[in-house]
Design a protein around this motif. Structure first.
Motif, PDB file in Angstrom:
ATOM      1  N   ALA A  77       0.826  -1.206   0.000  1.00  0.00           N
ATOM      2  CA  ALA A  77       0.000   0.000   0.000  1.00  0.00           C
ATOM      3  C   ALA A  77       0.861   1.256   0.000  1.00  0.00           C
ATOM      4  N   ALA A  78       0.562   2.178  -0.924  1.00  0.00           N
ATOM      5  CA  ALA A  78       1.300   3.440  -1.037  1.00  0.00           C
ATOM      6  C   ALA A  78       0.546   4.346  -1.997  1.00  0.00           C
ATOM      7  N   ILE A  79       0.900   5.624  -1.986  1.00  0.00           N
ATOM      8  CA  ILE A  79       0.395   6.557  -2.985  1.00  0.00           C
ATOM      9  C   ILE A  79       1.489   6.717  -4.034  1.00  0.00           C
ATOM     10  N   LYS A  87       2.308  16.782  -6.617  1.00  0.00           N
ATOM     11  CA  LYS A  87       1.091  17.511  -6.281  1.00  0.00           C
ATOM     12  C   LYS A  87       0.511  17.165  -4.918  1.00  0.00           C
ATOM     13  N   ARG A  88       0.814  15.950  -4.388  1.00  0.00           N
ATOM     14  CA  ARG A  88       0.222  15.529  -3.117  1.00  0.00           C
ATOM     15  C   ARG A  88       1.277  14.922  -2.190  1.00  0.00           C
ATOM     16  N   PRO A  89       2.387  15.621  -1.970  1.00  0.00           N
ATOM     17  CA  PRO A  89       3.480  15.042  -1.184  1.00  0.00           C
ATOM     18  C   PRO A  89       3.102  14.746   0.261  1.00  0.00           C
ATOM     19  N   GLU A  90       2.221  15.555   0.854  1.00  0.00           N
ATOM     20  CA  GLU A  90       1.834  15.303   2.245  1.00  0.00           C
ATOM     21  C   GLU A  90       1.124  13.955   2.377  1.00  0.00           C
ATOM     22  N   LEU A  91       0.210  13.683   1.447  1.00  0.00           N
ATOM     23  CA  LEU A  91      -0.499  12.404   1.477  1.00  0.00           C
ATOM     24  C   LEU A  91       0.447  11.241   1.188  1.00  0.00           C
ATOM     25  N   VAL A  92       1.347  11.426   0.232  1.00  0.00           N
ATOM     26  CA  VAL A  92       2.333  10.389  -0.082  1.00  0.00           C
ATOM     27  C   VAL A  92       3.125  10.014   1.172  1.00  0.00           C
ATOM     28  N   LEU A  93       3.592  11.024   1.900  1.00  0.00           N
ATOM     29  CA  LEU A  93       4.370  10.780   3.112  1.00  0.00           C
ATOM     30  C   LEU A  93       3.518  10.157   4.207  1.00  0.00           C
ATOM     31  N   GLY A  96       2.714   6.554   3.374  1.00  0.00           N
ATOM     32  CA  GLY A  96       3.939   5.769   3.370  1.00  0.00           C
ATOM     33  C   GLY A  96       4.469   5.492   4.768  1.00  0.00           C
ATOM     34  N   LEU A  97       4.557   6.532   5.588  1.00  0.00           N
ATOM     35  CA  LEU A  97       5.170   6.373   6.907  1.00  0.00           C
ATOM     36  C   LEU A  97       4.218   5.746   7.917  1.00  0.00           C
ATOM     37  N   ARG A  98       3.024   6.317   8.039  1.00  0.00           N
ATOM     38  CA  ARG A  98       2.105   5.776   9.040  1.00  0.00           C
ATOM     39  C   ARG A  98       1.571   4.414   8.630  1.00  0.00           C
ATOM     40  N   GLY A  99       1.488   4.170   7.329  1.00  0.00           N
ATOM     41  CA  GLY A  99       1.076   2.849   6.884  1.00  0.00           C
ATOM     42  C   GLY A  99       2.096   1.791   7.241  1.00  0.00           C
ATOM     43  N   ALA A 100       3.373   2.089   7.025  1.00  0.00           N
ATOM     44  CA  ALA A 100       4.431   1.128   7.366  1.00  0.00           C
ATOM     45  C   ALA A 100       4.448   0.842   8.863  1.00  0.00           C
ATOM     46  N   LEU A 101       4.316   1.888   9.669  1.00  0.00           N
ATOM     47  CA  LEU A 101       4.285   1.686  11.122  1.00  0.00           C
ATOM     48  C   LEU A 101       3.097   0.828  11.540  1.00  0.00           C
ATOM     49  N   GLY A 152      11.617   9.319  -0.163  1.00  0.00           N
ATOM     50  CA  GLY A 152      11.885   9.481   1.265  1.00  0.00           C
ATOM     51  C   GLY A 152      11.013   8.570   2.110  1.00  0.00           C
ATOM     52  N   SER A 153       9.739   8.440   1.745  1.00  0.00           N
ATOM     53  CA  SER A 153       8.844   7.566   2.510  1.00  0.00           C
ATOM     54  C   SER A 153       9.271   6.109   2.397  1.00  0.00           C
ATOM     55  N   LYS A 154       9.817   5.724   1.250  1.00  0.00           N
ATOM     56  CA  LYS A 154      10.258   4.342   1.073  1.00  0.00           C
ATOM     57  C   LYS A 154      11.552   4.060   1.849  1.00  0.00           C
TER      58      LYS A 154
END
Length: 326
Positions: A77-79, A87-93, A96-101, A152-154
């Motif tokens: 799961a990722a954006i 265009k949507r870096p906040e959502l990407v991060l 990415g980060l909270r999903g992995a956690l 960065g999120s990856k």
């Protein structure tokens, strides 16, 4: 090799192909996906054999409920999509980060023994060596450029997987896919955008095809079914706490990709260079020796995969967002 598994992001491009392959191989499959970007129709042919949890991957309690009793979680799961990075870096991060956690903690809390995490070639940005092996240093060249929200999120997702998980799992693996393409991959990636634009050229009787830069940038495109086979080969034969490149080592320039797209459709395109996008990478091609050593061997050459992909987009172009046809 079969068992009970969950695919997060199972309605996404790679995720859905993985879901279908797992079902056909005899796995008991659960999908975690809120379908904001995913689409359950991608695995419609096996839907009766899949349990779907329509929850957000950032919701740890919901994820824990979905994966309880599993042998392995495949966390995809990722954006994704370059346009989203800008265009949507906040959502990407955030995803990415909270999903992995959430996934790592849910696996740990419910006793899931194995975890497979999807990373990306974007963790290298501009790698020091090409073809690039798994030991090349990861890079975040400019924190002000939103493009690097995804890479960065990856990078952080890999850190979470290997460090939060090091004392709690039987097997933790990370794979870095490189430029995966194929039918029904969405609309915000270079291959489908080139196909749709070339089809529009054919329809209008125009041959002019503008690109970013001069087309000398290179990539190594990997057909999605090869990549899914690679994921399962890695899980079955790869080692604990290891990173693997999954892709193809057939490097091609963006200019040649345009030419091949035109040839597949049956028109000769006149390539018109343009300004380069900030943060672009001149070359990207994985060294897949580590995967070859455990039996991975991609089978679908670019010309064949592009033909299959073009057929799908030609047949389904009516559902493309209007701005993708320009």
């Amino acid at each position: 090799m079969t068992g009970k598994c969950t695919v997060t992001g199972g309605g996404g491009f790679i995720g859905a192909y993985l879901v279908r392959r797992l079902v056909h191989d005899g796995w008991d499959v659960t999908v975690v996906d809120n379908m904001v970007r995913g689409d359950a129709s991608r695995f419609a042919d096996v839907a009766d054999s899949v349990r779907l949890h329509s929850c957000d991957v950032r919701d740890g309690e919901a994820v824990a409920e979905a994966i309880r009793g599993n042998d392995v979680v495949f966390h995809l799961a990722a954006i994704n999509g370059t346009e989203n990075f800008y265009k949507r870096p906040e959502l990407v991060l955030d995803v990415g980060l909270r999903g992995a956690l959430a996934v790592v903690e849910a696996c740990r809390d419910t006793g899931v023994p194995d975890l497979v995490v999807a990373s990306s070639a974007e963790v290298y940005q501009t790698p020091a060596t090409v073809p690039t092996d798994e030991n090349v240093a990861l890079m975040l060249p400019d924190s002000l450029n939103p493009r690097y929200s995804y890479g960065g999120s990856k990078i952080v997702s890999e850190l979470i997987a290997f460090n939060y998980a090091q004392d709690h799992f039987r097997k933790v693996q990370v794979f870095r896919p490189h430029n995966v393409y194929g039918p029904d991959m969405g609309w915000k990636h270079v291959v489908p955008q080139f196909i749709l634009r070339a089809l529009a050229c054919e329809e209008r009787g125009s041959r002019t095809f503008s690109i970013q830069g001069d087309g000398s940038e290179t990539r190594a495109f990997a057909y999605v079914e090869d990549v899914v086979g690679g994921i399962l080969t890695m899980y079955a034969r790869g080692d604990h706490r290891q990173v693997y490149h999954i892709g193809n080592d057939e490097e091609v320039s963006i200019r040649r990709l345009v030419e091949l797209t035109g040839e597949t459709i049956g028109i000769a395109l006149d390539i018109e260079p343009g300004p380069e996008a900030a943060g672009g990478t001149p070359r990207r091609c994985p060294d897949i020796s580590k995967m070859r050593a455990i039996g991975y061997d991609p089978q679908i050459a670019l010309a064949e995969g592009l033909a299959r992909t073009t057929d799908w987009y030609r047949d389904n172009r009516n559902i493309a967002p209007a701005n993708e046809l320009m």
